[in-house]
Design a protein around this motif. Structure first.
Motif, PDB file in Angstrom:
ATOM      1  N   THR A   1       3.968   8.292  -5.277  1.00 41.97           N
ATOM      2  CA  THR A   1       4.520   6.954  -5.447  1.00 41.97           C
ATOM      3  C   THR A   1       4.722   6.656  -6.929  1.00 41.97           C
TER       4      THR A   1
ATOM      5  N   ASP B   1       4.566  -7.846   6.024  1.00 45.36           N
ATOM      6  CA  ASP B   1       3.368  -8.668   5.809  1.00 45.36           C
ATOM      7  C   ASP B   1       3.654 -10.150   5.573  1.00 45.36           C
TER       8      ASP B   1
ATOM      9  N   THR C   1       0.837  -1.194   0.000  1.00 42.75           N
ATOM     10  CA  THR C   1       0.000   0.000   0.000  1.00 42.75           C
ATOM     11  C   THR C   1       0.873   1.245   0.000  1.00 42.75           C
ATOM     12  N   GLU C   2       0.276   2.358  -0.319  1.00 40.11           N
ATOM     13  CA  GLU C   2       0.964   3.648  -0.261  1.00 40.11           C
ATOM     14  C   GLU C   2       1.574   3.848   1.131  1.00 40.11           C
ATOM     15  N   GLU C   3       0.800   3.531   2.139  1.00 39.47           N
ATOM     16  CA  GLU C   3       1.271   3.691   3.519  1.00 39.47           C
ATOM     17  C   GLU C   3       2.481   2.804   3.789  1.00 39.47           C
ATOM     18  N   ASP C   4       2.427   1.543   3.353  1.00 38.33           N
ATOM     19  CA  ASP C   4       3.550   0.637   3.577  1.00 38.33           C
ATOM     20  C   ASP C   4       4.792   1.066   2.800  1.00 38.33           C
TER      21      ASP C   4
END
Length: 170
Positions: free
Chosen positions: A88, A157, A27-30
């Motif tokens: 990103t 993850d 994800t963008e956050e990760d």
């Protein structure tokens, strides 16, 4: 490309694919989240590979593009960060563009060709003598960083890189 560099270039291409492949699905956050105490993120490492590896070594050192070498190494800020406002998509596109540019430089380079420029202010007593040695250095650096990304991804993850046969024809 010169046949003397083909195997090294193929190995580099596999490592480049590994870098992008291990980031797929995050994800963008990760992508922006620091996982290790040093504080770098996956996206920041990708930016480092773009600027300090692909652009610097191929365009700056091998091709001698003074603008690239000067912008990337002469007193500039570290490239282990993503500037505020940079998406990103822009970071990934920048990496692909830098690879395309690097490949164009390699397409016309010979294995024994000396670097057109060398950052003497950074490394006054160390020098890679030719394109073959530079390509080995870059391959090592990209492989090392793809391993960093493997470890960080697994911590995030549980995903591990099982990209198939690393020696399969590309």
């Amino acid at each position: 490309m010169n046949a003397g560099l083909d195997a090294l270039k193929a190995a580099l291409d596999r490592q480049r694919a590994h870098v992008v492949g291990i980031l797929e699905g995050l994800t963008e956050e990760d992508l922006r989240r620091p996982v290790l105490p040093s504080g770098w993120s996956c996206l920041a490492l990708l930016r480092h590979l773009t600027l300090d590896v692909e652009l610097f070594w191929f365009s700056g050192v091998i091709a001698g593009d003074a603008d690239v070498a000067g912008q990337l190494r002469a007193g500039s800020a570290p490239h282990w960060y993503v500037p505020e406002g940079m998406s990103t998509g822009e970071v990934f596109a920048g990496y692909q563009a830098a690879i395309t540019r690097a490949d164009a430089v390699l397409a016309t380079a010979g294995p024994e060709q000396e670097p057109a420029a060398w950052p003497v202010k950074i490394w006054p007593t160390w020098r890679l003598p030719d394109v073959r040695h530079i390509l080995i250095h870059v391959l090592t650096e990209v492989a090392c960083h793809s391993g960093h990304l493997d470890a960080v991804r697994e911590l995030m993850d549980g995903t591990t890189w099982l990209g198939g046969d690393p020696y399969a024809a590309q």
